[in-house]
Design a protein around this motif. Structure first.
Motif, PDB file in Angstrom:
ATOM      1  N   PHE A 241      -8.826  -3.923   8.245  1.00 42.26           N
ATOM      2  CA  PHE A 241      -8.426  -2.658   8.866  1.00 42.26           C
ATOM      3  C   PHE A 241      -9.176  -2.457  10.163  1.00 42.26           C
ATOM      4  CE2 PHE A 241      -8.069  -2.151   4.231  1.00 42.26           C
ATOM      5  CZ  PHE A 241      -6.701  -1.972   4.131  1.00 42.26           C
TER       6      PHE A 241
ATOM      7  N   TYR B 272     -14.015   0.876   8.765  1.00 41.54           N
ATOM      8  CA  TYR B 272     -14.334   1.142   7.354  1.00 41.54           C
ATOM      9  C   TYR B 272     -13.862   0.023   6.433  1.00 41.54           C
ATOM     10  CZ  TYR B 272     -15.314   5.815   8.969  1.00 41.54           C
ATOM     11  OH  TYR B 272     -15.831   6.888   9.644  1.00 41.54           O
TER      12      TYR B 272
ATOM     13  N   PRO C 257      -4.088   5.026  -1.714  1.00 41.06           N
ATOM     14  CA  PRO C 257      -4.662   4.150  -0.690  1.00 41.06           C
ATOM     15  C   PRO C 257      -3.966   4.280   0.661  1.00 41.06           C
ATOM     16  CG  PRO C 257      -3.561   2.866  -2.406  1.00 41.06           C
ATOM     17  CD  PRO C 257      -3.649   4.264  -2.885  1.00 41.06           C
TER      18      PRO C 257
ATOM     19  N   LEU D 199       0.823  -1.209   0.000  1.00 43.07           N
ATOM     20  CA  LEU D 199       0.000   0.000   0.000  1.00 43.07           C
ATOM     21  C   LEU D 199       0.854   1.255   0.000  1.00 43.07           C
ATOM     22  CD1 LEU D 199      -2.685  -1.007   2.658  1.00 43.07           C
ATOM     23  CD2 LEU D 199      -2.963  -0.934   0.189  1.00 43.07           C
TER      24      LEU D 199
ATOM     25  N   MET E 116     -14.337  -9.287  -8.372  1.00 44.94           N
ATOM     26  CA  MET E 116     -13.214  -8.594  -8.998  1.00 44.94           C
ATOM     27  C   MET E 116     -12.184  -9.589  -9.500  1.00 44.94           C
ATOM     28  SD  MET E 116     -12.658  -5.031  -6.983  1.00 44.94           S
ATOM     29  CE  MET E 116     -12.289  -5.720  -5.397  1.00 44.94           C
TER      30      MET E 116
ATOM     31  N   ASN F  31      -0.885  -0.189 -10.936  1.00 43.35           N
ATOM     32  CA  ASN F  31      -1.999  -1.073 -11.285  1.00 43.35           C
ATOM     33  C   ASN F  31      -1.668  -2.548 -11.085  1.00 43.35           C
ATOM     34  OD1 ASN F  31      -4.594  -0.149 -11.890  1.00 43.35           O
ATOM     35  ND2 ASN F  31      -3.865   0.852 -13.765  1.00 43.35           N
TER      36      ASN F  31
ATOM     37  N   LEU G 113     -20.864  -3.208  -9.898  1.00 38.05           N
ATOM     38  CA  LEU G 113     -20.516  -1.787  -9.885  1.00 38.05           C
ATOM     39  C   LEU G 113     -21.754  -0.945 -10.091  1.00 38.05           C
ATOM     40  CD1 LEU G 113     -17.189  -1.294 -11.869  1.00 38.05           C
ATOM     41  CD2 LEU G 113     -17.588  -1.211  -9.410  1.00 38.05           C
TER      42      LEU G 113
ATOM     43  N   ILE H 100     -15.155  -9.159  -3.608  1.00 36.23           N
ATOM     44  CA  ILE H 100     -13.736  -9.419  -3.841  1.00 36.23           C
ATOM     45  C   ILE H 100     -13.564 -10.520  -4.904  1.00 36.23           C
ATOM     46  CG2 ILE H 100     -12.389 -11.135  -2.526  1.00 36.23           C
ATOM     47  CD1 ILE H 100     -11.498  -7.910  -1.904  1.00 36.23           C
TER      48      ILE H 100
ATOM     49  N   ILE I 281      -2.117  -3.240  -7.447  1.00 33.46           N
ATOM     50  CA  ILE I 281      -3.512  -3.425  -7.031  1.00 33.46           C
ATOM     51  C   ILE I 281      -3.942  -4.854  -7.354  1.00 33.46           C
ATOM     52  CG2 ILE I 281      -5.885  -2.741  -7.505  1.00 33.46           C
ATOM     53  CD1 ILE I 281      -4.969   0.107  -7.871  1.00 33.46           C
TER      54      ILE I 281
ATOM     55  N   PHE J 105      -6.869  -8.078   3.538  1.00 30.84           N
ATOM     56  CA  PHE J 105      -6.689  -6.964   4.478  1.00 30.84           C
ATOM     57  C   PHE J 105      -7.848  -6.879   5.455  1.00 30.84           C
ATOM     58  CE2 PHE J 105      -4.128  -5.573   0.883  1.00 30.84           C
ATOM     59  CZ  PHE J 105      -3.013  -5.019   1.500  1.00 30.84           C
TER      60      PHE J 105
ATOM     61  N   MET K  80      -9.917   1.985   1.100  1.00 27.32           N
ATOM     62  CA  MET K  80     -10.121   0.573   1.415  1.00 27.32           C
ATOM     63  C   MET K  80     -10.343  -0.228   0.128  1.00 27.32           C
ATOM     64  SD  MET K  80     -12.821  -1.765   1.628  1.00 27.32           S
ATOM     65  CE  MET K  80     -14.323  -0.817   1.886  1.00 27.32           C
ATOM     66  N   LEU K  81     -11.187   0.304  -0.742  1.00 24.61           N
ATOM     67  CA  LEU K  81     -11.487  -0.420  -1.989  1.00 24.61           C
ATOM     68  C   LEU K  81     -10.231  -0.625  -2.830  1.00 24.61           C
ATOM     69  CD1 LEU K  81     -14.878   1.274  -2.924  1.00 24.61           C
ATOM     70  CD2 LEU K  81     -14.521  -1.140  -2.379  1.00 24.61           C
ATOM     71  N   MET K  82      -9.402   0.426  -2.894  1.00 26.23           N
ATOM     72  CA  MET K  82      -8.182   0.292  -3.685  1.00 26.23           C
ATOM     73  C   MET K  82      -7.215  -0.665  -2.982  1.00 26.23           C
ATOM     74  SD  MET K  82      -7.622   3.882  -5.639  1.00 26.23           S
ATOM     75  CE  MET K  82      -7.192   4.980  -4.344  1.00 26.23           C
ATOM     76  N   ALA K  83      -7.207  -0.615  -1.634  1.00 28.63           N
ATOM     77  CA  ALA K  83      -6.309  -1.508  -0.895  1.00 28.63           C
ATOM     78  C   ALA K  83      -6.669  -2.970  -1.143  1.00 28.63           C
ATOM     79  CB  ALA K  83      -6.378  -1.194   0.600  1.00 28.63           C
ATOM     80  N   VAL K  84      -7.952  -3.279  -1.120  1.00 27.55           N
ATOM     81  CA  VAL K  84      -8.329  -4.687  -1.257  1.00 27.55           C
ATOM     82  C   VAL K  84      -8.348  -5.151  -2.716  1.00 27.55           C
ATOM     83  CG1 VAL K  84      -9.634  -4.678   0.885  1.00 27.55           C
ATOM     84  CG2 VAL K  84     -10.832  -4.330  -1.299  1.00 27.55           C
ATOM     85  N   GLY K  85      -8.012  -4.279  -3.640  1.00 26.70           N
ATOM     86  CA  GLY K  85      -7.805  -4.770  -5.000  1.00 26.70           C
ATOM     87  C   GLY K  85      -8.736  -4.208  -6.067  1.00 26.70           C
ATOM     88  N   MET K  86      -9.439  -3.122  -5.754  1.00 22.77           N
ATOM     89  CA  MET K  86     -10.276  -2.509  -6.784  1.00 22.77           C
ATOM     90  C   MET K  86      -9.380  -1.565  -7.595  1.00 22.77           C
ATOM     91  SD  MET K  86     -13.928  -0.836  -6.169  1.00 22.77           S
ATOM     92  CE  MET K  86     -14.912  -0.072  -7.423  1.00 22.77           C
ATOM     93  N   ASN K  87      -9.244  -1.859  -8.870  1.00 20.40           N
ATOM     94  CA  ASN K  87      -8.315  -1.034  -9.636  1.00 20.40           C
ATOM     95  C   ASN K  87      -8.934   0.308 -10.023  1.00 20.40           C
ATOM     96  OD1 ASN K  87      -9.805  -1.434 -12.004  1.00 20.40           O
ATOM     97  ND2 ASN K  87      -8.686  -3.312 -12.475  1.00 20.40           N
ATOM     98  N   LYS K  88      -8.078   1.176 -10.535  1.00 17.31           N
ATOM     99  CA  LYS K  88      -8.508   2.561 -10.768  1.00 17.31           C
ATOM    100  C   LYS K  88      -9.614   2.653 -11.808  1.00 17.31           C
ATOM    101  CE  LYS K  88      -4.920   4.832  -8.588  1.00 17.31           C
ATOM    102  NZ  LYS K  88      -4.208   6.075  -8.352  1.00 17.31           N
TER     103      LYS K  88
ATOM    104  N   LYS L 176     -11.990   0.639 -12.191  1.00 14.20           N
ATOM    105  CA  LYS L 176     -13.268   0.319 -11.549  1.00 14.20           C
ATOM    106  C   LYS L 176     -13.722   1.442 -10.628  1.00 14.20           C
ATOM    107  CE  LYS L 176     -13.507  -4.662 -11.888  1.00 14.20           C
ATOM    108  NZ  LYS L 176     -12.131  -5.162 -12.120  1.00 14.20           N
TER     109      LYS L 176
ATOM    110  N   ARG M  49      -2.324  -7.293  -4.965  1.00 15.24           N
ATOM    111  CA  ARG M  49      -3.005  -7.301  -3.664  1.00 15.24           C
ATOM    112  C   ARG M  49      -4.294  -8.107  -3.738  1.00 15.24           C
ATOM    113  NH1 ARG M  49      -1.646  -1.492  -3.334  1.00 15.24           N
ATOM    114  NH2 ARG M  49      -3.782  -0.939  -3.888  1.00 15.24           N
ATOM    115  N   LEU M  50      -5.015  -7.892  -4.833  1.00 13.52           N
ATOM    116  CA  LEU M  50      -6.290  -8.580  -4.980  1.00 13.52           C
ATOM    117  C   LEU M  50      -6.121 -10.099  -4.888  1.00 13.52           C
ATOM    118  CD1 LEU M  50      -9.328  -8.667  -5.744  1.00 13.52           C
ATOM    119  CD2 LEU M  50      -8.637  -8.515  -8.128  1.00 13.52           C
TER     120      LEU M  50
END
Ligand SMILES: Nc1ncnc2c1ncn2[C@@H]1O[C@H](COP(=O)(O)OP(=O)(O)OP(=O)(O)O)[C@@H](O)[C@H]1O
Ligand SMILES: [Mg+2]
Lengths: 228, 403
Positions: free
Chosen positions: A91, A94, B396, A56, A112, A77, B3, A109, A80, A89, B296-304, B306, A83-84
């Motif tokens: 936290f 939130y 993120p 991150l 995606m 990218n 989405l 998840i 990202i 994760f 959070m969304l970007m951290a868990v793997g939602m790309n830009k 999306k 990570r997916l």
């Protein structure tokens, strides 16, 4: 096999007045199947460490190898995407998308990851069952307690079948019952499924549950103990 | 797929705020539609009136007449043109006129006048002059020379029906000449400027007095206004006389319509811009409120891509949710206005002097509804780009730190 390796990892924040050495030449190996707590006083660099090994945040110098890949040189990218597929994760707060139900949050998840509908559904339900929330599957986060939300977050973190789960103070907002409940679930998933957990905490009860405890102070590892 | 679902549900997260945006959209769209329909109704009427009562679709002159405005410049090939037009099925009526600029004099006043010598039958078919009469009769046989004058002109001359003004103008030799005429009818169109200067008189009487043979104006009414350019081109190719469509013979009107179109466009643009700014603002607020969530969304793997699409969709949903209601309301307002008409006689003086009717029947071609819908969609997509782009600039790690 080490799932996380850092070599001479440093992070310097160039703040307004003085530069802060949040991490100072940290060498760390984490093996598959570990149940490890990162502890230390406030400002010791726990969050910084977790953010960097979770891809991150960028290191100022040093290397980070995660699941055999050098993540310090990945494009944003790619990171990202990495990570997916590789990291779960949890936290402090939130964690969930407020407009989705518990089940949808877990499925999101996998969506995606382009998994098919049947698999998504089945895995989401079995994970919710594993965290004891199958009856709450249709509830939105705002209709659940903080402890329940964190359990959904754990289920969500596991949904992608990651190599390991990073949790930065996952129990910080929970009461003691919810805390021990969440720890029970994490410990069981670790034992039964072999899921690797790395979490930071201030809470002595949580520290007591960890099998390995890494202590940070001023960006240095000052102790690293594995219980028998 | 999810989405779309998330974006749609996000629209309703802040219900009150979204409803305000939708209301703005409804009010904006319906008032734009009504405004456009209102002015279209006004102009449509004005154009029809101007063509039917004043200019006809096409006019032919001697080019020199246009230049010097002297009656002696008659149309050399008037007869051939008249015959040709007689055979053209697209032509509804033709009026061969002899026009002289002069003065109308009464014992109490004198007023500049455009004296139009007409074949009374022809003229009536072309401009329905008898239909505009408010008093008197259409060139009934009397002693003396009968004329029709506009109500406005009669008022300016302080004369009424059966009174006898004098018309004064130059003859073929440039000498002043005058004839005494008798007002047998008063007419009124919606254009008081027109009524204030035009005097209709039998053609021969005027030609004799002016000592000029021939005509200097041919006015042509078509069956279908859409043929105007074709007929003009065909006529022009066979003559040295000057053939003009209504757009050229009443350029004020064409310019007014053009100016008006542009003004309309700007008004619509401003209105939509205001609405768009409201939407952008609302959505930027939403992005800022959800920094942690986006992190959070970007951290868990939602790309830009999306994240971008999610905010695009949300903004578009937000802005389009109100659109159908706005369009329907606008349409309903137009339908109501069209049914009952809107009376502007309060402001009538100014309007009728420009040739507008006091009653306006708003109407909007179906085509314009589609254009408007297209514009709304384009504007909401453009508006969506701003917050969506803003959401991408989040990092993120910093966003997560806020947790
Ligand atoms: N964005 C930043 N800019 C400047 N300094 C920062 C930034 N983020 C963290 N720091 C500093 O880096 C050091 C380590 O912070 P970090 O958040 O990793 O500590 P922590 O161990 O997680 O603390 P806590 O227990 O309070 O969460 C601190 O001195 C902090 O002030
Ligand atoms: Mg921290």
């Amino acid at each position: 096999m080490s799932v996380i390796k850092t070599h001479q990892l440093s992070k310097i924040y160039n703040g307004s007045a003085v530069a802060v050495h949040a991490l100072n030449k940290v060498d760390l190996h984490i093996e598959e199947g570990e149940f490890t707590a990162i502890v230390g006083p406030s400002g010791s660099g726990k969050t910084t460490l977790l953010n960097i090994i979770g891809g991150l945040d960028n290191a100022t110098s040093g290397d980070v190898e995660v699941a055999g890949k050098d993540i310090t040189r990945m494009s944003e990218n790619d990171l990202i995407d990495f990570r997916l597929h590789n990291i779960g994760f949890v936290f402090q707060a939130y964690n969930l998308i407020p407009v989705l139900t518990a089940q949808e949050n877990v499925e999101f998840i996998m969506l995606m990851q382009k998994r098919d509908k049947k698999e998504r559904h089945e895995r989401a339900m079995s994970l919710l069952k594993a965290v004891g929330l199958e009856s709450q599957a249709d509830k939105r986060p705002s209709q659940m307690s903080g402890g329940q939300q964190q359990r959904v977050a754990v289920a969500r973190a596991l949904a992608s079948r990651p190599r390991f789960v990073l949790a930065d103070e996952p129990t910080a907002n929970l009461d003691s019952v919810s805390t021990s409940n969440l720890l029970d679930i994490m410990a069981r998933l670790n034992q039964e499924e072999g899921t690797t957990f790395v979490f930071s905490t201030h809470d002595q009860r949580v520290i007591d549950r960890a099998r390995r405890v890494i202590t940070l102070e001023d960006g240095h590892i000052v102790s690293d103990e594995t219980k028998a | 797929m999810m989405l779309v679902q998330i974006a749609w549900r996000n629209v309703w997260r802040n219900r009150g705020r979204s409803l305000v945006v939708m209301m703005a959209m409804v009010v904006g769209i319906s008032s734009v539609i009504f405004l456009m329909a209102f002015s279209w109704g006004m102009y449509d009427y004005r154009i029809k009136e101007a063509i039917e009562k004043e200019s006809s679709h096409i006019q032919i002159h001697n080019p020199k007449y246009k230049e010097f405005m002297e009656a002696k410049f008659t149309i050399a090939d008037a007869n051939q043109l008249d015959q040709k037009l007689g055979k053209d099925s697209r032509v509804k009526a033709v009026s061969n006129r002899f026009v002289v600029m002069g003065m109308a004099l009464s014992s109490r006043s004198n007023v500049p006048a455009r004296i139009i010598g007409v074949d009374t039958l022809e003229e009536n078919k072309t401009t329905d002059l008898s239909g505009s009469l408010t008093e008197g009769e259409y060139f009934t046989g009397t002693k003396g020379i009968p004329v029709l004058v506009g109500e406005k002109l009669a008022k300016d001359l302080k004369l009424g029906l059966k009174k006898k003004p004098v018309l004064q103008f130059q003859d073929a030799n440039g000498d002043m000449t005058a004839i005494k005429v008798k007002i047998v009818g008063l007419y009124k169109t919606n254009n008081s400027m027109f009524d204030g200067m035009n005097v209709f008189i039998p053609k021969e009487a005027l030609q004799n007095a002016a000592k000029i043979k021939g005509v200097n104006e041919i006015a042509i009414l078509l069956n279908d206004a859409r043929d105007v350019d074709d007929v003009k081109t065909e006529l022009q190719s066979g003559t040295k006389s000057m053939v003009e469509t209504w757009k050229e013979s009443i350029p004020e009107l064409a310019i007014a319509i053009d100016t008006f179109d542009k003004t309309m466009f700007i008004i619509v643009l401003i209105l939509f811009l205001a609405v768009a700014i409201g939407i952008i603002n609302t959505m930027l607020m939403a992005v800022l409120e959800r920094v942690r969530e986006i992190g959070m969304l970007m951290a868990v793997g939602m790309n830009k891509d999306k994240v971008f699409s999610m905010f695009m969709l949300e903004t578009i949903f937000l802005s389009l949710a109100g659109a159908p209601i706005g369009i329907f309301l606008g349409w309903a307002l137009v339908a109501w206005g069209n049914h009952s008409g809107i009376n502007l006689s309060m402001y009538g003086e100014g309007l009728s002097s420009m040739g507008f009717s006091n009653m306006v029947y708003p109407s909007l071609p179906v085509k314009d509804y589609f254009i408007l819908t297209g514009e709304i969609i384009v504007i909401s997509i453009l508006a969506a780009l701003v917050p969506a782009y803003r959401s991408l600039r989040l990092n993120p790690a910093t966003a997560i730190r806020k947790i």
